[in-house]
Motif scaffolding. Structure first.
Motif, PDB file in Angstrom:
ATOM      1  N   MET A 128       0.862  -1.181  -0.044  1.00 59.50           N
ATOM      2  CA  MET A 128      -0.005  -0.118   0.180  1.00 59.50           C
ATOM      3  C   MET A 128       0.815   1.310  -0.007  1.00 59.50           C
ATOM      4  SD  MET A 128      -3.287   0.837  -0.121  1.00 59.50           S
ATOM      5  CE  MET A 128      -4.235   2.086   0.415  1.00 59.50           C
ATOM      6  N   GLN A 129       1.960   1.204   0.929  1.00 53.09           N
ATOM      7  CA  GLN A 129       2.919   2.362   0.776  1.00 53.09           C
ATOM      8  C   GLN A 129       3.485   2.661  -0.549  1.00 53.09           C
ATOM      9  OE1 GLN A 129       6.206   2.053   3.767  1.00 53.09           O
ATOM     10  NE2 GLN A 129       6.053   4.306   4.145  1.00 53.09           N
ATOM     11  N   PHE A 130       3.884   1.630  -1.153  1.00 49.30           N
ATOM     12  CA  PHE A 130       4.359   1.871  -2.494  1.00 49.30           C
ATOM     13  C   PHE A 130       3.516   2.348  -3.497  1.00 49.30           C
ATOM     14  CE2 PHE A 130       7.171   0.624  -5.886  1.00 49.30           C
ATOM     15  CZ  PHE A 130       6.325   0.334  -6.992  1.00 49.30           C
ATOM     16  N   HIS A 131       2.303   1.932  -3.567  1.00 49.64           N
ATOM     17  CA  HIS A 131       1.412   2.541  -4.493  1.00 49.64           C
ATOM     18  C   HIS A 131       1.142   4.065  -4.234  1.00 49.64           C
ATOM     19  CE1 HIS A 131       0.461  -1.048  -6.536  1.00 49.64           C
ATOM     20  NE2 HIS A 131       0.108  -1.645  -5.511  1.00 49.64           N
ATOM     21  N   HIS A 132       1.404   4.251  -2.859  1.00 50.95           N
ATOM     22  CA  HIS A 132       0.943   5.932  -2.458  1.00 50.95           C
ATOM     23  C   HIS A 132       2.437   6.646  -2.991  1.00 50.95           C
ATOM     24  CE1 HIS A 132       0.836   9.388   0.084  1.00 50.95           C
ATOM     25  NE2 HIS A 132       1.941   9.470   0.483  1.00 50.95           N
ATOM     26  N   PHE A 133       3.386   6.067  -2.860  1.00 48.51           N
ATOM     27  CA  PHE A 133       4.466   6.826  -3.158  1.00 48.51           C
ATOM     28  C   PHE A 133       4.781   6.890  -5.007  1.00 48.51           C
ATOM     29  CE2 PHE A 133       6.799   7.916   0.332  1.00 48.51           C
ATOM     30  CZ  PHE A 133       7.010   6.723   1.232  1.00 48.51           C
ATOM     31  N   VAL A 134       4.084   5.870  -5.691  1.00 44.81           N
ATOM     32  CA  VAL A 134       4.135   5.930  -7.110  1.00 44.81           C
ATOM     33  C   VAL A 134       3.112   6.884  -7.664  1.00 44.81           C
ATOM     34  CG1 VAL A 134       3.407   4.538  -9.139  1.00 44.81           C
ATOM     35  CG2 VAL A 134       4.876   3.603  -7.404  1.00 44.81           C
ATOM     36  N   LEU A 135       1.846   7.049  -6.776  1.00 43.37           N
ATOM     37  CA  LEU A 135       0.879   8.081  -6.933  1.00 43.37           C
ATOM     38  C   LEU A 135       1.473   9.538  -6.822  1.00 43.37           C
ATOM     39  CD1 LEU A 135      -1.922   8.899  -7.737  1.00 43.37           C
ATOM     40  CD2 LEU A 135      -2.677   8.470  -5.357  1.00 43.37           C
ATOM     41  N   MET A 136       2.201   9.523  -5.815  1.00 39.42           N
ATOM     42  CA  MET A 136       2.704  10.955  -5.357  1.00 39.42           C
ATOM     43  C   MET A 136       3.740  11.289  -6.525  1.00 39.42           C
ATOM     44  SD  MET A 136       4.657  11.991  -1.964  1.00 39.42           S
ATOM     45  CE  MET A 136       6.133  11.045  -2.322  1.00 39.42           C
ATOM     46  N   PHE A 137       4.646  10.455  -7.031  1.00 36.79           N
ATOM     47  CA  PHE A 137       5.541  10.516  -7.964  1.00 36.79           C
ATOM     48  C   PHE A 137       4.718  10.955  -9.332  1.00 36.79           C
ATOM     49  CE2 PHE A 137       8.570   8.918 -11.464  1.00 36.79           C
ATOM     50  CZ  PHE A 137       9.571  10.092 -11.209  1.00 36.79           C
ATOM     51  N   CYS A 138       3.758  10.409  -9.881  1.00 31.80           N
ATOM     52  CA  CYS A 138       2.963  10.700 -10.769  1.00 31.80           C
ATOM     53  C   CYS A 138       2.157  12.112 -10.688  1.00 31.80           C
ATOM     54  CB  CYS A 138       1.846   9.670 -11.252  1.00 31.80           C
ATOM     55  SG  CYS A 138       2.582   8.040 -11.721  1.00 31.80           S
ATOM     56  N   GLN A 139       1.681  12.383  -9.626  1.00 26.14           N
ATOM     57  CA  GLN A 139       1.233  13.813  -9.402  1.00 26.14           C
ATOM     58  C   GLN A 139       2.250  14.791  -9.368  1.00 26.14           C
ATOM     59  OE1 GLN A 139      -0.926  12.908  -5.782  1.00 26.14           O
ATOM     60  NE2 GLN A 139      -2.620  12.673  -6.507  1.00 26.14           N
TER      61      GLN A 139
ATOM     62  N   THR B   7      10.995  15.316  -2.759  1.00 27.30           N
ATOM     63  CA  THR B   7      11.981  16.110  -3.382  1.00 27.30           C
ATOM     64  C   THR B   7      12.497  15.406  -4.417  1.00 27.30           C
ATOM     65  OG1 THR B   7      13.705  15.788  -1.610  1.00 27.30           O
ATOM     66  CG2 THR B   7      12.959  17.598  -1.587  1.00 27.30           C
ATOM     67  N   ILE B   8      13.256  16.158  -5.508  1.00 28.90           N
ATOM     68  CA  ILE B   8      13.776  15.690  -6.647  1.00 28.90           C
ATOM     69  C   ILE B   8      15.249  15.788  -6.353  1.00 28.90           C
ATOM     70  CG2 ILE B   8      13.904  16.228  -9.328  1.00 28.90           C
ATOM     71  CD1 ILE B   8      11.375  14.833  -8.536  1.00 28.90           C
ATOM     72  N   LEU B   9      16.103  14.777  -6.744  1.00 29.53           N
ATOM     73  CA  LEU B   9      17.483  15.086  -7.155  1.00 29.53           C
ATOM     74  C   LEU B   9      17.734  14.780  -8.502  1.00 29.53           C
ATOM     75  CD1 LEU B   9      20.164  15.078  -5.373  1.00 29.53           C
ATOM     76  CD2 LEU B   9      20.231  12.478  -5.623  1.00 29.53           C
TER      77      LEU B   9
ATOM     78  N   VAL C 286      22.159  13.855 -16.310  1.00 28.49           N
ATOM     79  CA  VAL C 286      22.370  12.240 -16.126  1.00 28.49           C
ATOM     80  C   VAL C 286      21.191  11.293 -15.720  1.00 28.49           C
ATOM     81  CG1 VAL C 286      24.056  10.762 -15.301  1.00 28.49           C
ATOM     82  CG2 VAL C 286      24.803  12.823 -16.167  1.00 28.49           C
ATOM     83  N   ALA C 287      20.488  11.976 -14.712  1.00 28.93           N
ATOM     84  CA  ALA C 287      19.682  11.313 -14.035  1.00 28.93           C
ATOM     85  C   ALA C 287      18.990  12.232 -13.073  1.00 28.93           C
ATOM     86  CB  ALA C 287      20.147  10.084 -13.111  1.00 28.93           C
ATOM     87  N   ARG C 288      17.476  11.755 -12.972  1.00 23.40           N
ATOM     88  CA  ARG C 288      16.448  12.256 -11.987  1.00 23.40           C
ATOM     89  C   ARG C 288      15.941  11.509 -11.072  1.00 23.40           C
ATOM     90  NH1 ARG C 288      12.485  16.097 -15.114  1.00 23.40           N
ATOM     91  NH2 ARG C 288      11.493  14.234 -15.280  1.00 23.40           N
ATOM     92  N   TYR C 289      15.966  11.754  -9.808  1.00 23.42           N
ATOM     93  CA  TYR C 289      15.565  10.675  -8.786  1.00 23.42           C
ATOM     94  C   TYR C 289      14.449  11.496  -7.886  1.00 23.42           C
ATOM     95  CZ  TYR C 289      19.836   8.517  -9.901  1.00 23.42           C
ATOM     96  OH  TYR C 289      20.992   7.677 -10.612  1.00 23.42           O
ATOM     97  N   GLN C 290      13.321  10.792  -7.835  1.00 21.89           N
ATOM     98  CA  GLN C 290      12.382  11.201  -6.817  1.00 21.89           C
ATOM     99  C   GLN C 290      12.589  10.547  -5.556  1.00 21.89           C
ATOM    100  OE1 GLN C 290       9.521  13.239  -7.111  1.00 21.89           O
ATOM    101  NE2 GLN C 290       8.221  12.532  -5.344  1.00 21.89           N
ATOM    102  N   LEU C 291      12.776  11.343  -4.531  1.00 21.30           N
ATOM    103  CA  LEU C 291      13.109  10.869  -3.145  1.00 21.30           C
ATOM    104  C   LEU C 291      11.822  10.457  -2.448  1.00 21.30           C
ATOM    105  CD1 LEU C 291      16.340  13.026  -2.009  1.00 21.30           C
ATOM    106  CD2 LEU C 291      16.211  10.947  -3.710  1.00 21.30           C
ATOM    107  N   ALA C 292      11.472   9.389  -2.154  1.00 17.61           N
ATOM    108  CA  ALA C 292      10.215   9.069  -1.761  1.00 17.61           C
ATOM    109  C   ALA C 292      10.166   9.270  -0.121  1.00 17.61           C
ATOM    110  CB  ALA C 292       9.757   7.857  -2.156  1.00 17.61           C
TER     111      ALA C 292
END
Length: 330
Positions: free
Chosen positions: A1-12, A274-276, A286-292
């Protein structure tokens, strides 16, 4: 459930910043969840620095054991050092600098205390250097063990290139409007970073990063489509939309934390999301990371393993450092 929350947050979040990132492509995009590095003893971590295979951590509330040295291979605490006081071997207001030099620099009372870390993780005192220029050096960006860059902040709208022996700058680079007395109210405010080949300036309100050589010659200015805050003043700082809030310059890459919202909004999200952004030294993405997980306040990256280490906001999580594995970097 927590994983889906982070994926949704990332998409938003992706929808929110889509316009900002439309003009640059990051070859790699990932969502990262943090690991935790356990700390030993009584700690109040804030600053970290990596001198592979060791990590140096600065505690902010202690009167002794100000600095801890950990072995990154097994997270073992090897040694502690540093006492607060007025004596010749004590610190009043120490600040651990981040550099790509093998020596550890600790600024205190406009002096640089230098230490090496031996193979057993013991600090070896190398001496104290006193800069001759009047500007504070607690946020100086060192190119080598003498040459450095410092933001003049309130004394001039410039970056200065200096050696420790200089009373006057060797060179300067004006980046701010001299009409702004308040440094933090200037829309061009930012932070400077340096290594042996680059000076890099990350703007705090604009979504822009300038890559320069060590003579302030521009190599590339990375600019995004982004609407910065206006009418910034000392009374509305918490409500102002921030851009790049902290970065770490390694020998291979620049790692920059992008906020995209105000500090008040960020805290309301428990400092998550935040975004790194990672760039090579020519300014190419080179890369963009969403820090969940939570945002590290200050961080350092071990470029041998591409692990990011940093303390969370307000000492949370307690007795741990946040650790993010930066996938895909080499």
């Amino acid at each position: 459930m927590q994983f889906h929350h982070f994926v949704l947050m990332f998409c938003q979040y992706g929808l929110f910043v889509a316009c900002s990132f439309a003009d640059l492509h990051f070859p790699r995009e990932e969502v990262l969840t943090p690991e935790l590095m356990p700390l030993q003893g009584i700690t109040s971590p804030l600053r970290v620095e990596v001198k592979h295979p060791f990590l140096i951590l600065q505690n902010m509330k202690q009167t002794d054991s100000l600095f801890h040295i950990y072995n990154l291979a097994n997270y073992e605490l090897k040694n502690t050092f540093g006492i607060k006081g007025e004596g010749p071997d004590e610190f009043v207001l120490p600040w651990l600098l981040q550099t790509q030099l093998s020596t550890v620099f600790i600024e205190d009372r406009h002096s640089l205390h230098q230490f090496d870390i031996d193979e057993e993780g013991l600090p070896v005192f190398k001496g104290i250097k006193q800069p001759n220029h009047i500007n504070e050096i607690y946020e100086a960006a060192f190119i080598n063990d003498s040459l450095y860059v410092v933001d003049a902040m309130y004394t001039a709208p410039c970056l200065y290139l200096l050696t420790l022996q200089d009373e006057l700058p060797k060179k300067s680079w004006q980046y701010r409007n001299p009409g702004f007395i308040d440094y933090y109210a200037d829309p061009a405010m930012g932070r400077v970073y340096a290594n042996e080949s680059r000076i890099i300036f990350c703007y705090g309100y604009k979504k822009q990063i300038d890559f320069m050589d060590i003579e302030f010659n521009l190599i590339k200015s990375v600019k995004f489509k982004y609407t910065p805050s206006i009418n910034i003043n000392s009374e509305n700082q918490g409500d102002v939309k921030m851009s790049y809030v902290h970065s770490y310059l390694g020998k291979r890459y620049l790692y920059s934390l992008f906020l995209g919202i105000s500090w008040n909004e960020h805290r309301a999200q428990s400092t998550h999301g935040t975004i790194l952004e990672v760039y090579d030294l020519s300014g190419n993405p080179v890369a963009r990371y969403q820090l969940a997980g939570r945002r590290p306040v200050y961080f350092a990256v071990d470029e041998e393993t591409f692990m990011l280490y940093g303390a969370g906001d307000d000492g949370d999580p307690e007795n741990y450092l946040l650790v993010y594995k930066l996938k895909g970097l080499s």
